[in-house]
Scaffold this active site. Structure first.
Site, PDB file in Angstrom:
ATOM      1  N   THR A  94       0.879  -1.310  -0.016  1.00 26.16           N
ATOM      2  CA  THR A  94      -0.201   0.275  -0.006  1.00 26.16           C
ATOM      3  C   THR A  94       1.018   1.226  -0.187  1.00 26.16           C
ATOM      4  O   THR A  94       1.797   1.333   0.964  1.00 26.16           O
ATOM      5  CB  THR A  94      -0.991  -0.062   1.273  1.00 26.16           C
ATOM      6  OG1 THR A  94      -1.845  -1.073   1.228  1.00 26.16           O
ATOM      7  CG2 THR A  94      -1.769   1.324   1.212  1.00 26.16           C
TER       8      THR A  94
ATOM      9  N   LYS B 195      -8.076   1.913  -3.375  1.00 26.21           N
ATOM     10  CA  LYS B 195      -7.967   1.488  -1.882  1.00 26.21           C
ATOM     11  C   LYS B 195      -8.142   2.578  -1.024  1.00 26.21           C
ATOM     12  O   LYS B 195      -8.790   2.514   0.189  1.00 26.21           O
ATOM     13  CB  LYS B 195      -6.689   0.797  -1.734  1.00 26.21           C
ATOM     14  CG  LYS B 195      -6.308   0.410  -0.383  1.00 26.21           C
ATOM     15  CD  LYS B 195      -5.394  -0.470   0.057  1.00 26.21           C
ATOM     16  CE  LYS B 195      -5.362  -0.721   1.474  1.00 26.21           C
ATOM     17  NZ  LYS B 195      -4.442  -1.849   2.187  1.00 26.21           N
TER      18      LYS B 195
ATOM     19  N   LYS C  79      -2.247   5.133   8.305  1.00 25.52           N
ATOM     20  CA  LYS C  79      -1.202   5.259   7.037  1.00 25.52           C
ATOM     21  C   LYS C  79      -2.036   5.381   6.144  1.00 25.52           C
ATOM     22  O   LYS C  79      -1.663   6.213   5.132  1.00 25.52           O
ATOM     23  CB  LYS C  79      -0.468   3.834   7.038  1.00 25.52           C
ATOM     24  CG  LYS C  79       0.348   3.714   5.982  1.00 25.52           C
ATOM     25  CD  LYS C  79       0.872   2.275   5.527  1.00 25.52           C
ATOM     26  CE  LYS C  79       1.481   2.298   4.312  1.00 25.52           C
ATOM     27  NZ  LYS C  79       2.010   1.168   3.766  1.00 25.52           N
TER      28      LYS C  79
HETATM   29  P1  NAD Z   1       5.684  -5.765   7.582  1.00 26.39           P
HETATM   30  O1  NAD Z   1       6.414  -4.701   8.347  1.00 26.39           O
HETATM   31  O2  NAD Z   1       5.166  -6.775   8.505  1.00 26.39           O
HETATM   32  O3  NAD Z   1       6.616  -6.543   6.327  1.00 26.39           O
HETATM   33  C1  NAD Z   1       7.305  -5.745   5.697  1.00 26.39           C
HETATM   34  C2  NAD Z   1       8.648  -6.444   5.369  1.00 26.39           C
HETATM   35  O4  NAD Z   1       9.378  -5.805   4.251  1.00 26.39           O
HETATM   36  C3  NAD Z   1       9.255  -6.571   6.310  1.00 26.39           C
HETATM   37  O5  NAD Z   1       9.634  -8.096   6.717  1.00 26.39           O
HETATM   38  C4  NAD Z   1      10.449  -5.740   6.067  1.00 26.39           C
HETATM   39  O6  NAD Z   1      11.895  -6.351   6.520  1.00 26.39           O
HETATM   40  C5  NAD Z   1      10.642  -5.968   4.381  1.00 26.39           C
HETATM   41  N1  NAD Z   1      11.528  -5.049   3.940  1.00 26.39           N
HETATM   42  C6  NAD Z   1      11.734  -3.655   4.397  1.00 26.39           C
HETATM   43  N2  NAD Z   1      12.321  -2.929   3.465  1.00 26.39           N
HETATM   44  C7  NAD Z   1      12.825  -3.864   2.591  1.00 26.39           C
HETATM   45  C8  NAD Z   1      13.716  -4.056   1.686  1.00 26.39           C
HETATM   46  N3  NAD Z   1      14.489  -2.915   1.014  1.00 26.39           N
HETATM   47  N4  NAD Z   1      14.052  -5.301   0.775  1.00 26.39           N
HETATM   48  C9  NAD Z   1      13.389  -6.324   1.149  1.00 26.39           C
HETATM   49  N5  NAD Z   1      12.460  -6.448   2.091  1.00 26.39           N
HETATM   50  C10 NAD Z   1      12.364  -5.247   2.797  1.00 26.39           C
HETATM   51  O7  NAD Z   1       4.364  -5.163   6.950  1.00 26.39           O
HETATM   52  P2  NAD Z   1       3.155  -5.968   6.586  1.00 26.39           P
HETATM   53  O8  NAD Z   1       2.009  -5.880   7.552  1.00 26.39           O
HETATM   54  O9  NAD Z   1       3.380  -7.129   5.900  1.00 26.39           O
HETATM   55  O10 NAD Z   1       2.546  -5.103   5.286  1.00 26.39           O
HETATM   56  C11 NAD Z   1       3.281  -4.827   4.079  1.00 26.39           C
HETATM   57  C12 NAD Z   1       2.492  -3.925   3.053  1.00 26.39           C
HETATM   58  O11 NAD Z   1       1.105  -4.452   3.033  1.00 26.39           O
HETATM   59  C13 NAD Z   1       2.317  -2.363   3.665  1.00 26.39           C
HETATM   60  O12 NAD Z   1       2.396  -1.634   2.520  1.00 26.39           O
HETATM   61  C14 NAD Z   1       1.077  -2.415   4.186  1.00 26.39           C
HETATM   62  O13 NAD Z   1       0.468  -1.259   4.450  1.00 26.39           O
HETATM   63  C15 NAD Z   1       0.242  -3.577   3.450  1.00 26.39           C
HETATM   64  N6  NAD Z   1      -1.037  -3.962   4.260  1.00 26.39           N
HETATM   65  C16 NAD Z   1      -0.838  -4.420   5.346  1.00 26.39           C
HETATM   66  C17 NAD Z   1      -2.144  -5.027   5.879  1.00 26.39           C
HETATM   67  C18 NAD Z   1      -1.727  -5.589   7.407  1.00 26.39           C
HETATM   68  O14 NAD Z   1      -2.986  -5.880   8.016  1.00 26.39           O
HETATM   69  N7  NAD Z   1      -0.746  -5.875   7.834  1.00 26.39           N
HETATM   70  C19 NAD Z   1      -3.183  -5.041   5.330  1.00 26.39           C
HETATM   71  C20 NAD Z   1      -3.538  -4.553   3.967  1.00 26.39           C
HETATM   72  C21 NAD Z   1      -2.224  -4.030   3.395  1.00 26.39           C
END
Ligand code: NAD
Length: 298
Positions: free
Chosen positions: A97, A172, A247
């Site tokens: 997102t 979204k 966010k």
């Molecule tokens: P998270 O923080 O658990 O996961 C993100 C991952 O990206 C981490 O494991 C981190 O180490 C990795 N990362 C960061 N920088 C990196 C890089 N340069 N190279 C490789 N890996 C890297 O977050 P999440 O909850 O999994 O969310 C991920 C995305 O999904 C976000 O954009 C969030 O807004 C979206 N989202 C989350 C949810 C939710 O409920 N958690 C729901 C819908 C959408």
């Protein structure tokens, strides 16, 4: 022939999504900055690598699930990033997102190299990622969307094409801005009802059969009782945490300013969620707004 997916970002969402691809017979080559995340992929039967470039070598498609627009830009456009490491046949899918403009910038850079790319953010949270029932909102050319459908299917309950590049992100944030507004309104209605002596269940029965009906009321009711599965029955444990709503509202406010349009309630809901989070409630479900508002009155 087995299709291979390069998966970058194996966090709370990305790892369960990659696991669903593995379950459906895709091969997954993954990269994450975190050792724990990479180990998680190996345990599930994927192959983990220590750089983006290695993970996206010889893959049919790449899926990214990263925290924000700046990171997505860096991972795609950086010197040893995705665009520098793939050939024209690779399909690119960003499910993070992020802000609409960054999504459009990255897709334009891919397009310049004749590489097909879509933005495909999701709703459904960690539960939907684990169950393979996420709703994907997709922006990009029709041809890229059609190619992506079979790859998204193991992770999806629903896949909708929202239009050209960036429109998945746009759809979204519009949806989540409306969700924030209806949740605040629903909380206000119950708080007013309580102040006037109307019982929660009575008000629920009336509003859910009248013009006040909404998803915030009937699927995610912010008072305990009427909808037993809603976080209100579980001390407002998320669910969908206030920090995550904040966010998305931040991205909406950014887009409102860029688009030059007016959304007074969208902006006000951002201010209210910001205040709720600043008050120590960032980890509380966003439907806990009802209690935050009630506390402000007392
Ligand atoms: P998270 O923080 O658990 O996961 C993100 C991952 O990206 C981490 O494991 C981190 O180490 C990795 N990362 C960061 N920088 C990196 C890089 N340069 N190279 C490789 N890996 C890297 O977050 P999440 O909850 O999994 O969310 C991920 C995305 O999904 C976000 O954009 C969030 O807004 C979206 N989202 C989350 C949810 C939710 O409920 N958690 C729901 C819908 C959408």
């Amino acid at each position: 022939m087995t299709q291979t997916i390069g998966f970058i970002g194996l966090g709370n969402m990305g790892l369960p999504m990659a696991k669903n691809l593995l379950k459906e017979g895709f091969a997954v080559r993954g990269f994450d900055l975190s050792d724990e995340a990479r180990n998680g992929l190996e345990v599930a039967g994927g192959s983990a690598f220590t750089s983006v470039a290695e993970a996206v070598t010889n893959v049919d498609a790449v899926v990214t699930m990263l925290p924000n627009g700046a990171i997505v830009k860096n991972v795609y456009l950086g010197k040893e990033g995705i665009l520098a490491s793939i050939d024209e046949k690779t399909l690119l899918i960003d499910s993070s997102t992020i802000d609409v403009q960054s999504a459009r910038d990255v897709i334009a850079a891919a397009d310049e190299r004749n590489i097909q790319m879509i933005d495909a953010p999701v709703s459904g949270g960690v539960g939907g990622a684990a169950a393979g029932t996420l709703a994907f909102m997709v922006g990009g050319k029709k041809e890229a969307f059609t190619r992506a459908e079979a790859i998204l299917a193991p992770m999806a309950g629903k896949i909708v094409h929202a239009g050209g590049p960036g429109n998945g992100q746009a759809a979204k944030i519009c949806n989540n801005m409306l969700l924030a507004i209806t949740m605040i309104g629903t909380g206000e209605a119950f708080n007013l009802g309580r102040a006037l002596g109307v019982e929660d269940q009575v008000l629920y029965d009336i509003m859910s059969n009248a013009s006040g009906q909404s998803w915030s009321l009937t699927s995610y009711c912010p008072v305990p009782g009427p909808v037993p599965t809603s976080p209100a029955n579980n001390a407002y444990q998320p669910g969908f945490a206030t920090d995550l709503m904040l966010k998305d509202l931040g991205l909406a406010v950014e887009a409102i300013e860029t688009a030059g349009t007016e959304t007074p309630l969208g902006k006000h809901s951002h201010d209210l969620y910001k205040a709720m989070a600043a008050d120590g409630n960032g980890g509380v479900d966003f439907s806990g707004m009802i209690s935050y508002l009630a506390d402000q009155q007392s």
